[in-house]
Scaffold this motif. Structure first.
Motif, PDB file in Angstrom:
ATOM      1  N   GLU B 227       0.826  -1.208   0.000  1.00 31.71           N
ATOM      2  CA  GLU B 227       0.000   0.000   0.000  1.00 31.71           C
ATOM      3  C   GLU B 227       0.866   1.266   0.000  1.00 31.71           C
ATOM      4  OE1 GLU B 227      -3.379  -0.440   2.607  1.00 31.71           O
ATOM      5  OE2 GLU B 227      -3.765   1.725   2.562  1.00 31.71           O
ATOM      6  N   LEU B 228       1.920   1.248   0.810  1.00 31.51           N
ATOM      7  CA  LEU B 228       2.814   2.415   0.853  1.00 31.51           C
ATOM      8  C   LEU B 228       3.541   2.603  -0.479  1.00 31.51           C
ATOM      9  CD1 LEU B 228       4.374   2.165   4.437  1.00 31.51           C
ATOM     10  CD2 LEU B 228       2.515   3.659   3.651  1.00 31.51           C
ATOM     11  N   ALA B 229       3.916   1.499  -1.121  1.00 36.47           N
ATOM     12  CA  ALA B 229       4.600   1.592  -2.418  1.00 36.47           C
ATOM     13  C   ALA B 229       3.669   2.231  -3.450  1.00 36.47           C
ATOM     14  CB  ALA B 229       5.048   0.208  -2.881  1.00 36.47           C
ATOM     15  N   ARG B 230       2.390   1.865  -3.407  1.00 31.76           N
ATOM     16  CA  ARG B 230       1.409   2.485  -4.316  1.00 31.76           C
ATOM     17  C   ARG B 230       1.287   3.988  -4.027  1.00 31.76           C
ATOM     18  NH1 ARG B 230      -1.690  -2.478  -3.521  1.00 31.76           N
ATOM     19  NH2 ARG B 230      -1.363  -3.761  -5.389  1.00 31.76           N
ATOM     20  N   HIS B 288      11.046   1.470   4.416  1.00 30.40           N
ATOM     21  CA  HIS B 288      11.335   1.143   5.813  1.00 30.40           C
ATOM     22  C   HIS B 288      11.132   2.382   6.680  1.00 30.40           C
ATOM     23  CE1 HIS B 288      13.782   0.424   9.427  1.00 30.40           C
ATOM     24  NE2 HIS B 288      13.484  -0.845   9.234  1.00 30.40           N
ATOM     25  N   LEU B 289      11.654   3.497   6.214  1.00 32.90           N
ATOM     26  CA  LEU B 289      11.552   4.745   6.964  1.00 32.90           C
ATOM     27  C   LEU B 289      10.091   5.177   7.106  1.00 32.90           C
ATOM     28  CD1 LEU B 289      13.301   7.008   8.295  1.00 32.90           C
ATOM     29  CD2 LEU B 289      13.067   8.263   6.134  1.00 32.90           C
ATOM     30  N   MET B 290       9.362   5.060   6.008  1.00 35.89           N
ATOM     31  CA  MET B 290       7.963   5.490   6.024  1.00 35.89           C
ATOM     32  C   MET B 290       7.152   4.650   7.014  1.00 35.89           C
ATOM     33  SD  MET B 290       5.933   7.717   4.837  1.00 35.89           S
ATOM     34  CE  MET B 290       4.161   7.986   4.910  1.00 35.89           C
ATOM     35  N   VAL B 298       5.888   9.298  14.199  1.00 39.98           N
ATOM     36  CA  VAL B 298       6.598  10.466  13.652  1.00 39.98           C
ATOM     37  C   VAL B 298       5.768  11.066  12.520  1.00 39.98           C
ATOM     38  CG1 VAL B 298       8.721  11.244  12.503  1.00 39.98           C
ATOM     39  CG2 VAL B 298       8.813   9.442  14.250  1.00 39.98           C
ATOM     40  N   VAL B 299       5.142  10.171  11.762  1.00 38.15           N
ATOM     41  CA  VAL B 299       4.271  10.569  10.659  1.00 38.15           C
ATOM     42  C   VAL B 299       2.853  10.194  11.062  1.00 38.15           C
ATOM     43  CG1 VAL B 299       3.642   9.943   8.282  1.00 38.15           C
ATOM     44  CG2 VAL B 299       6.042  10.356   8.881  1.00 38.15           C
ATOM     45  N   GLU B 300       1.915  11.017  10.717  1.00 39.38           N
ATOM     46  CA  GLU B 300       0.536  10.757  11.101  1.00 39.38           C
ATOM     47  C   GLU B 300       0.009   9.496  10.421  1.00 39.38           C
ATOM     48  OE1 GLU B 300      -3.920  12.740  11.060  1.00 39.38           O
ATOM     49  OE2 GLU B 300      -2.307  13.640   9.862  1.00 39.38           O
TER      50      GLU B 300
END
Lengths: 314, 314
Positions: B227-230, B288-290, B298-300
């Motif tokens: 999902e993050l890659a998309r 990985h970071l995301m 750190v990120v919402e």
């Protein structure tokens, strides 16, 4: 029951007999997490003249060693195995027994690794008739589930071969079948075995059974029956057996420690139901009688298959 | 640890928290004999501002339900699962944790059957780095062992999927590799997964990963990373990935709860050793970071993946 423990890098020393009961095990053990577990099954027989005998226990010991190598475990030696089995069998007069040796990774593992401790355990229970049907078995060929694949662990008596086919067995039983016949995972064209026993087909003078090349359990009864069939003058072929051949066979039977030899009455393949020869004239009846006669001491054991309980350990 | 028991035909009621220690189990239990066991793994994170959160625990609960259906077991409900996980996580200040839910057939079975009693248990341990290599993974393609087959149980997190590949892993580690990459049992031409994580390959704008059709574990990190890659603008394809494509990929990475995302530095296929992009510019580093930024607060979290420990249970 008999219990012995062994640390990784060591070998099993003498175990002890303790009352049958729950065992204590780490929630993090190799068996609970990664399925590092093998079991065996063998029978103690009371012969006609009252002696207590074991049938080929060394073969079970050797199979446990092969399995332990496959699952990266430490097995007991053949001598330890047989001696331990003898210690669990009660003296004459207490009936026929099914003996259940178990080897489990009992030590705690965190990441994927072989367990740091193994437990070898044997318990016994009275023998029942595994398949309740008093006549032959009614099998269903499974078209959805497969038991084992090449490069897997289907050729050892690992706990990992059973829970994955339980659903298939329960579905078949709910439809009135005795057991399920699995096809090979690679092609789905050849027969392999049932949930807990091997299969043979008979046509004319030829008896055929699938080869033990890693996807089929090398049954000790399977091996013994092959030898007896040869003694009876049959040609025994260990080779791929296609579904077509199964459907055209004259007789089909199964072998296993609990059932010894059991005729297959019908096989259901899709909508087709094939009926096979069973009863008095069947080869399975003849083989069952011969093997149980050897086990019960009615016929002399010329093959060295019978191990007598020497009684010294009691 | 959290422990709850449930009889066949009933459903799990509230369990209790007891000190971590060995559990008592029948030598004849479904798990020891027939491998009736499932496990899960999830992490509790401490966010930057000190809150304790869980990452998609409902997904682990659902996967345990799918697995229980496959192995004929009784699972806890999603709500019970998540509440039980919350009960095992200590209050803030005690560090990051790996949470290990376990469902085992604890009741005694004689013949092959589903166990008459199930135990649902959760224990926790501090998180270590699963793969010790601080740089990328060095994988060996296995040409002998196969992890799973169609019609088997490779698609659920069953203990039966691990001990059969332990030998392959230990052999590869002894040769200096980090892990093993398995090929499909049917053809041996497509890649499947590692012992304990899923795999992705990247070429141009396309990210590909093998489909979860019963032979591959449906990883929760796998799903989240897709999902993050998309979101990052990549095209994600779930489809058969051949060895040829693997060898021609620009980047390869693995996903799992313990490792999150980890770059593959090399793949060894027979005598061929392929090197892939890793480090700062790699997609795996970005992903990985995301994901860890979402997990750490750190990120919402705009996806509803984070479940906060409400503290009421402490």
């Amino acid at each position: 029951m008999y219990v012995a423990k062994c640390k990784q890098g060591e070998s099993f020393s003498e175990g002890k007999i303790i009352p049958y009961g729950d065992i204590s095990i780490s929630p993090c053990s190799g068996i609970l997490k990664y399925g590092q577990g093998l079991f065996e099954g063998l029978k103690a027989h009371r012969t006609e003249d009252g002696r207590i005998t074991l049938f080929r226990p060394d073969q079970n010991a050797l199979r446990m060693q092969t399995g332990a190598d496959r699952l990266c475990m430490i097995p007991p030696s053949v001598e330890q195995f047989v001696e331990a089995v003898k210690q669990t069998v009660p003296p004459p007069g207490e009936g026929a027994l099914y003996i259940r040796p178990l080897l489990i990774g009992s030590g705690a593992v965190l990441g994927m690794a072989s367990a740091p401790e193994y437990t070898f355990l044997i318990y016994v229970s009275p023998v029942g008739n595994y398949h309740k049907a008093s006549s032959g078995l009614n099998l269903k060929v499974d078209h959805k589930y497969r038991r084992a694949h090449t490069g897997g662990a289907g050729g050892v008596k690992s706990c990992t071969n059973y829970s994955p086919v339980l659903k298939s067995l329960l579905e078949a039983k709910s439809l009135g079948f005795s057991d399920v016949l699995f096809l090979d995972a690679a092609t789905g064209r050849n027969i392999e075995e049932l949930c807990t026993c091997n299969i043979f087909i008979v046509k004319g003078n030829i008896v055929s059974t699938p080869p033990t090349l890693g996807t089929i359990l090398p049954g000790i009864t399977r091996k013994s029956i092959s030898e007896l069939a040869r003694d009876f003058g049959y040609e025994v072929q260990e080779r791929d057996v296609s579904v077509e051949e199964l459907l055209e066979a004259e007789e089909v039977f199964c072998t296993g420690t609990a059932m010894v030899v059991k005729a297959v009455e019908t096989v259901t393949f899709h909508d087709k139901k094939i009926k096979y020869m069973t009863g008095e004239g069947a080869m399975s009846t003849k083989l069952h009688l011969m093997l149980t006669n050897i086990q019960m001491g009615v016929v002399e054991d010329t093959k060295g298959w019978i191990v007598e309980m020497d009684g010294l350990l009691k």
